[in-house]
Write a protein that holds these residues in place. Sequence first.
Motif, PDB file in Angstrom:
ATOM      1  N   ILE A   1      -4.769   4.856  -6.321  1.00 42.04           N
ATOM      2  CA  ILE A   1      -5.661   4.816  -5.172  1.00 42.04           C
ATOM      3  C   ILE A   1      -6.664   5.959  -5.221  1.00 42.04           C
ATOM      4  O   ILE A   1      -7.841   5.787  -4.906  1.00 42.04           O
ATOM      5  CB  ILE A   1      -4.838   4.832  -3.866  1.00 42.04           C
ATOM      6  N   ASN A   2      -6.218   7.096  -5.651  1.00 43.10           N
ATOM      7  CA  ASN A   2      -7.146   8.212  -5.780  1.00 43.10           C
ATOM      8  C   ASN A   2      -8.209   7.929  -6.835  1.00 43.10           C
ATOM      9  O   ASN A   2      -9.385   8.254  -6.645  1.00 43.10           O
ATOM     10  CB  ASN A   2      -6.389   9.490  -6.126  1.00 43.10           C
TER      11      ASN A   2
ATOM     12  N   PHE B   1      -8.938  -1.357   1.670  1.00 49.31           N
ATOM     13  CA  PHE B   1      -7.668  -1.800   1.110  1.00 49.31           C
ATOM     14  C   PHE B   1      -7.031  -2.877   1.987  1.00 49.31           C
ATOM     15  O   PHE B   1      -6.956  -2.723   3.210  1.00 49.31           O
ATOM     16  CB  PHE B   1      -6.712  -0.614   0.985  1.00 49.31           C
TER      17      PHE B   1
ATOM     18  N   ILE C   1     -14.712   1.814   0.111  1.00 48.17           N
ATOM     19  CA  ILE C   1     -13.611   1.063  -0.488  1.00 48.17           C
ATOM     20  C   ILE C   1     -12.573   0.730   0.577  1.00 48.17           C
ATOM     21  O   ILE C   1     -12.173   1.577   1.376  1.00 48.17           O
ATOM     22  CB  ILE C   1     -13.015   1.817  -1.703  1.00 48.17           C
TER      23      ILE C   1
ATOM     24  N   SER D   1      -8.818   4.933   3.684  1.00 45.30           N
ATOM     25  CA  SER D   1      -8.167   6.230   3.565  1.00 45.30           C
ATOM     26  C   SER D   1      -9.222   7.317   3.534  1.00 45.30           C
ATOM     27  O   SER D   1     -10.090   7.351   2.678  1.00 45.30           O
ATOM     28  CB  SER D   1      -7.274   6.250   2.328  1.00 45.30           C
ATOM     29  N   GLY D   2      -9.165   8.180   4.508  1.00 41.39           N
ATOM     30  CA  GLY D   2     -10.217   9.186   4.658  1.00 41.39           C
ATOM     31  C   GLY D   2      -9.794  10.546   4.161  1.00 41.39           C
ATOM     32  O   GLY D   2      -9.946  11.525   4.865  1.00 41.39           O
ATOM     33  N   ARG D   3      -9.272  10.596   2.983  1.00 43.46           N
ATOM     34  CA  ARG D   3      -8.866  11.889   2.426  1.00 43.46           C
ATOM     35  C   ARG D   3     -10.132  12.730   2.235  1.00 43.46           C
ATOM     36  O   ARG D   3     -11.187  12.374   2.676  1.00 43.46           O
ATOM     37  CB  ARG D   3      -8.174  11.733   1.062  1.00 43.46           C
ATOM     38  N   LYS D   4      -9.989  13.796   1.507  1.00 40.55           N
ATOM     39  CA  LYS D   4     -11.163  14.597   1.163  1.00 40.55           C
ATOM     40  C   LYS D   4     -11.907  15.146   2.377  1.00 40.55           C
ATOM     41  O   LYS D   4     -11.352  15.392   3.422  1.00 40.55           O
ATOM     42  CB  LYS D   4     -12.121  13.783   0.282  1.00 40.55           C
TER      43      LYS D   4
ATOM     44  N   LEU E   1      -2.992   6.826   2.483  1.00 42.63           N
ATOM     45  CA  LEU E   1      -2.328   5.521   2.548  1.00 42.63           C
ATOM     46  C   LEU E   1      -0.994   5.523   1.831  1.00 42.63           C
ATOM     47  O   LEU E   1       0.016   5.048   2.329  1.00 42.63           O
ATOM     48  CB  LEU E   1      -3.210   4.451   1.898  1.00 42.63           C
TER      49      LEU E   1
ATOM     50  N   GLU F   1     -16.402   6.195  -4.360  1.00 42.92           N
ATOM     51  CA  GLU F   1     -17.188   7.044  -3.479  1.00 42.92           C
ATOM     52  C   GLU F   1     -18.217   7.866  -4.251  1.00 42.92           C
ATOM     53  O   GLU F   1     -19.269   8.215  -3.712  1.00 42.92           O
ATOM     54  CB  GLU F   1     -16.254   7.933  -2.655  1.00 42.92           C
TER      55      GLU F   1
ATOM     56  N   THR G   1     -16.989  12.254   4.331  1.00 45.52           N
ATOM     57  CA  THR G   1     -16.542  10.947   3.863  1.00 45.52           C
ATOM     58  C   THR G   1     -15.808  10.202   4.958  1.00 45.52           C
ATOM     59  O   THR G   1     -16.011   9.012   5.175  1.00 45.52           O
ATOM     60  CB  THR G   1     -15.599  11.108   2.658  1.00 45.52           C
TER      61      THR G   1
ATOM     62  N   LEU H   1       0.817  -1.210   0.000  1.00 47.50           N
ATOM     63  CA  LEU H   1       0.000   0.000   0.000  1.00 47.50           C
ATOM     64  C   LEU H   1       0.845   1.252   0.000  1.00 47.50           C
ATOM     65  O   LEU H   1       0.615   2.182  -0.763  1.00 47.50           O
ATOM     66  CB  LEU H   1      -0.893   0.037   1.252  1.00 47.50           C
ATOM     67  N   CYS H   2       1.816   1.265   0.883  1.00 43.83           N
ATOM     68  CA  CYS H   2       2.506   2.521   1.168  1.00 43.83           C
ATOM     69  C   CYS H   2       3.628   2.759   0.182  1.00 43.83           C
ATOM     70  O   CYS H   2       4.797   2.608   0.485  1.00 43.83           O
ATOM     71  CB  CYS H   2       3.042   2.517   2.584  1.00 43.83           C
TER      72      CYS H   2
ATOM     73  N   GLN I   1     -10.670   5.437  -5.324  1.00 45.79           N
ATOM     74  CA  GLN I   1     -11.528   6.033  -4.301  1.00 45.79           C
ATOM     75  C   GLN I   1     -12.537   6.995  -4.883  1.00 45.79           C
ATOM     76  O   GLN I   1     -13.719   6.965  -4.536  1.00 45.79           O
ATOM     77  CB  GLN I   1     -10.667   6.743  -3.264  1.00 45.79           C
TER      78      GLN I   1
END
Lengths: 333, 333
Positions: free
Chosen positions: A78-79, A94, A92, B96-99, B69, A86, B103, A69-70, A82
């Motif tokens: 990943i973006n 991982f 989603i 991953s809780g971006r944004k 992530l 979303e 969300t 992942l990292c 997502q």
Amino acid sequence: MATISDIARQANVSRTLVSRVLNNKPGVSPENRKKILEIIEENSYVPNGLAKSLVLQRTNTIGVVMDDLCNDFFFRLINGLQDAAEAQDYNILFCSGRKDMATRLKYVDYLTGGCVDGIIAYGSRFDDEELFRYVAEKSANSVLIESDLSGCDIDKILLDNFHGAYTATEHLIRQGRKNIIHVTCDMNYDVGLERLNGFVQAMHDYRMPLGPDSILYADHFENTAYQQMQKRLSQSTHPDACFAGADKPAYGVLRAAMEAGLSVPGDLAVIGFDDDVSDSKDILFPPLSTMRQPLYEMGQAGVALLIDKISHPGRDPITQTFEAELVLRETCR
Amino acid sequence: MATISDIARQANVSRTLVSRVLNNKPGVSPENRKKILEIIEENSYVPNGLAKSLVLQRTNTIGVVMDDLCNDFFFRLINGLQDAAEAQDYNILFCSGRKDMATRLKYVDYLTGGCVDGIIAYGSRFDDEELFRYVAEKSANSVLIESDLSGCDIDKILLDNFHGAYTATEHLIRQGRKNIIHVTCDMNYDVGLERLNGFVQAMHDYRMPLGPDSILYADHFENTAYQQMQKRLSQSTHPDACFAGADKPAYGVLRAAMEAGLSVPGDLAVIGFDDDVSDSKDILFPPLSTMRQPLYEMGQAGVALLIDKISHPGRDPITQTFEAELVLRETCR
DNA sequence: TTGTACGCGTTATCAT
DNA sequence: ATGATAACGCGTACAA
């Protein structure tokens, strides 16, 4: 943990009414709705997703399996995943399946155990093939990204690595470069071989010289390519162009070249692959020309394919192939 | 999707027997066990984890929430989390809780909906506080890593950033450096402030000069620190030592210093923070001295704390604090 | 508008 | 050794 029955009891109503309130459905008197909402709030009640998914036969969740992942390289992927998920109101998840195959398969088992509606698997390592076959076999709803697994009825998102490599090499040839070399990326991945093949084919088609010194085997670290290129530059004849199988080795090549006093792109033109924006190399090196891999779009497309498959069970598998785009920057004009 | 009833029907036995076979329990005749196993294999049947978790009230799964992530920096953390979780036969899921905050909260709702036994939240951004409070409120089993949220009964894994910064600064002082500066990391994170405070406190305790030029505000990109340091070096008096709030700004400082013709560590000693091994800078720069953040161990400890909490519901919250370790390499002897 | 009863797929208890 | 039955928490026909 409060349950829907607890709420119903406290509100002196049936579970049905509580359920309706939870899902914003009509058929509840304003007074009851208000009372139920209050009690939900009081108990900070959260409906049990397991039970809900069990009865609805639907989780609105997608699971992603990848070996690591990292890694900055996956940022765009990943973006893309997502954003697409979303946007369709899917969660989603991982999973990182590093380590041994048993652990990886355990994650696939876990995901196919009902907690997700579909699975996306990413990668192209040779030893990942078992994992991907397992995914294809166990889960009806799954899509593979970057892995051209043969003989499986499964959706795939692919990049035409061969063609991308061909294009890059062709560009160098047409630019009039005479002594072109290829520095590979990690050959433990399918993409490594495909890009090498594209290079060889282009060289062959244009009747360009191709000798044992034309190919330097490296990996996806800067250092290896750097050292290989250093060795190569210690020979009498220097290459005047290099197509690298990934951006990191391309940077290694650049460093070796610059340390050797070569001008870029004058003495040496360099084209990488991926458009890996992870490093801020722009100060050290001239901006790198590269074959841009549309990872964001590929991630989006993967999710779209999966959701389509979920809503059309049994439809024939689809393979979608993306092309890498030649992005010309300073290292090759 | 075949269910346990399908298998039972095909094998002419009850679901009970199939269940026993699935869970390797005694009480099944060898013949029946064999037959059942065959039919399971034929149908490539996978038990439904949702139903299982529902009745067992246990998922053997841990959920991790972090804002991003795909960042090399999290490599050690994620490995620590995974190793510890998988060693105890827990699955581990990453969200991953971006944004936007909505969300992020949705993911917490999802995770608290029963699909995991506990939640680990990582981060220390100021605007993440709402998220962490939500986690603490919604889930009984949760631990926060790197975030010192006050007024919440919740397990925490912390790093003593203040003390780490103090130690680094103290080392530079004791080394006889006279003009020490601090280049901050991203001040949108708690850690940024804590490390700045540690620097200031050490300077103060040792009666070192501390002026407006002593602190350069940067972030976790190399470039910003590079530019700040360039500006700083255009002034008449040069610093002879720099403590940076993270490794990336430290590299920016190094680059500016080397371009300005300063020798390292002769003219300028540099200590970073984190021991962020993501970049292979070793060729370009002298190996960086740094305050090593034990992210792997912190990840492990977080999982251990969570699993302990799961098996001892209602126990008092625990806070575990780790110390950064001074790792001396070339940039500061 | 409200409530009853059943089913989702599994495990566990208690018979036989 | 085997099987019927209840339960986990929820949604939803259907009836009232």
